[in-house]
Scaffold this active site. Structure first.
Site, PDB file in Angstrom:
ATOM      1  N   SER A   1      45.518   5.269  41.962  1.00  0.00           N
ATOM      2  CA  SER A   1      45.040   6.538  41.331  1.00  0.00           C
ATOM      3  C   SER A   1      43.560   6.639  40.990  1.00  0.00           C
ATOM      4  O   SER A   1      42.172   5.759  41.637  1.00  0.00           O
ATOM      5  CB  SER A   1      45.878   7.497  39.897  1.00  0.00           C
TER       6      SER A   1
ATOM      7  N   HIS B   1      52.424  10.886  45.079  1.00  0.00           N
ATOM      8  CA  HIS B   1      51.733   9.788  44.334  1.00  0.00           C
ATOM      9  C   HIS B   1      52.316   9.131  42.509  1.00  0.00           C
ATOM     10  O   HIS B   1      53.216   9.709  41.675  1.00  0.00           O
ATOM     11  CB  HIS B   1      50.386  11.081  43.476  1.00  0.00           C
TER      12      HIS B   1
END
Length: 545
Positions: free
Chosen positions: A207, A467
């Site tokens: 990320s 994610h």
């Protein structure tokens, strides 16, 4: 200036050549003195080692300074790293303040493997939108059990303390990125003392950590501190990475904490240095429209060329087009439903009404969409924003209303805008302007529980492969359950072997299981490895699916 610092630091490299005492590997000699680590059964740990002077007082909002103190007593390296001060999205409740300002450390984890006299090194940058997160948020036991790699976790400044910027030399910004850079220099200089191979260092992150890896690699001198990088679920092309309106936001920060009288950047910085750190970081809540949206009100910027020790002074797209970046192997990834991280909160049932937040989008789409999808600062007029918001809604939902039934299309929109499209753009730029191998994979294998369930506070919704679902198979995280399925255990081992083989490869090749990833540089088609529970497959694509 940064290049000069690199030369100075590497000139002391001989100081770190002293090997670990084979009689007691818990004690290690460093240029600052002796440290004592911890025996954790199947690995050793040496935690909370300072690489920079505390960024407090006059050093707040300044580039980090190398750590100078000499220890007369043995340094206790058994304490876990502290959290850098932040307004943490993962804390439920009104007060999300956590951490301390003095936090610039690295923590080292070394497996007990007597069959190896030295180990390749993974330098790890945690995620958290440049706003929150910590070295401890990702585990290391999976990697330690494999016994092939030394892991170094880097702590760096976050939020306004790490990324406030007025866009000029007075308060240039990117302090968190500069922290990361200094930490990489420290690792290069000292890792041999822990049995690490300074010639075999790879940098990985997820990320914002993945975007950090990419930003570090956009510096031409990156090859002096590491040989390759892997950006999981984030890269410098993502729309939430580079901030275009940091100046106005930073002056607004000053107004909130009582520095509204500042007439220029220098006055503002001096005033902010006098304020309690907690007051500055707590001001983040004033920039949120609802919940934790936007999730990255502060972050990296393009610095003024005359800024002292500027980290980057061109936009990443322009840097890549110029060819003036580190020509070393790089891999970039995304998940098929990455956007679940950002969209899942819309399925949380509100305590007052029992109704999901997604229904409120029907009345607030034009107000909220620019913040949810990070185009508020890139549009010049409200009409431009409204036109784009209308276009996106029509493209992904047609004439349907926002509802639980249309959630998956909204999540697909979030995935495309915030993650997938940026990965495709990055690969397109590199295949035209890169020289070293560039690889990519997409992961499609949902975890039983993950970020989607965490933020929605629901277990009755299937979010897909959101994610972190792949990354948490390498570095454990509490957001997903503690147990792995049998297919995930195989994938986890393949990921760990992929990282190990990538860092020791002499020519930058990358493999996953029985698949060899294909280089995108110079290719007319996108070379994308698809990873699922059933295995892996190389795809050649005109555009991303």
């Amino acid at each position: 200036m940064l290049a000069a610092r690199l030369i100075i630091l590497l000139s002391f490299y001989w100081l770190s050549a002293s090997a670990i005492d084979p009689a007691d590997p818990l004690f290690v000699d460093l240029p600052h003195g002796k440290i004592r680590g911890r025996d954790n059964g199947f690995y050793y740990s040496y935690e909370s080692l300072p690489y920079a002077e505390p960024p407090v007082g006059e050093l707040r909002f300044e580039a980090p300074q190398p750590y100078k103190q000499q220890w007369t007593d043995t340094f206790d390296a058994t304490q876990p790293p502290v959290t850098c001060m932040q307004w943490n999205q993962f804390i439920f409740g009104d007060n999300k303040l956590a951490g301390v300002e003095d936090c610039l450390t690295v923590s080292i984890y070394k497996p007990k493997n007597t069959s190896q006299s030295s180990f390749p090194v993974v330098a790890h940058m945690h995620g958290g939108a440049f706003m929150f997160g910590e070295a401890r948020q990702n585990g290391h036991e999976n990697m330690m059990r494999e016994g092939k790699l030394i892991l170094v976790k880097i702590s760096y400044r976050l939020g306004p303390l790490g990324f406030a910027s007025t866009g000029d030399a007075g308060l240039s910004g990117n302090f968190g990125l500069k922290d990361q850079r200094l930490a990489l220099l420290w690792i290069k200089q000292n890792i041999a003392s822990f049995g690490g191979e300074p010639e075999n260092i790879i940098v990985v992150g997820h990320s914002a950590g993945g975007a950090s890896v990419h930003l570090q690699m956009l510096r031409e001198d990156f090859a002096q501190v590491a040989k390759a990088g892997i950006s999981f679920g984030g890269n410098a092309m993502d729309p939430w990475v580079i901030h275009q309106s940091a100046r106005g936001r930073t002056f607004e920060l000053g107004r909130i904490v009582g520095c509204g009288q500042a007439s220029d950047s220098t006055e503002l910085k001096n005033c902010l240095k006098s304020k309690p750190a907690g007051e500055i970081v707590s001001a983040v809540h004033s920039f949120l429209v609802f919940a934790y949206v936007p999730f990255a009100p502060f972050g990296p910027v393009v610095e003024s060329p005359d800024a002292p020790e500027a980290f980057i002074s061109q936009h990443p797209v322009d840097i890549i087009k110029s060819g003036k970046f580190a020509q070393v192997p790089w891999a970039v990834t995304y998940n098929t439903e990455d956007g679940g991280y950002n969209a899942a909160v819309l399925l949380e049932k509100q305590a007052s009404s029992g109704r999901e937040l997604i229904f409120d989008l029907n009345d607030h789409w034009f107000d909220w969409a620019p913040y949810l999808l990070f185009y508020r600062d890139s549009m010049t007029t409200i009409k431009d924003m409204d036109d784009y918001s209308r276009k996106l809604r029509q493209e992904y939902l047609g004439d349907r209303r926002f509802s639980v039934e249309s959630y998956w299309d909204l999540q697909r929109l979030f995935t495309d805008i915030l993650y997938k499209n940026a990965t495709e753009l990055a690969l397109d730029l590199y295949r035209k302007h890169g020289k070293s191998p560039v690889y990519a994979f997409v992961y499609d294998n949902p975890a039983n529980t993950g970020i989607g369930q965490f933020f929605s506070k629901r277990t009755d919704v299937h979010f897909g492969t959101v994610h972190g679902d792949e990354y948490f198979l390498i570095f454990e995280n509490l957001a997903r359950g503690p147990e792995m399925r049998s297919d995930e255990e195989i994938i986890s081992r393949n990921f760990l072997n992929m990282i190990n083989d990538f860092v020791v490869s002499g020519n930058g090749t990358m493999t996953f299981g029985n698949c060899v990833l294909q280089d995108n540089v110079g290719s007319n088609k996108f070379q994308l490895l698809s990873i699922t529970k059933n295995g892996c497959e190389n795809l050649q694509l005109e555009s991303f699916p």
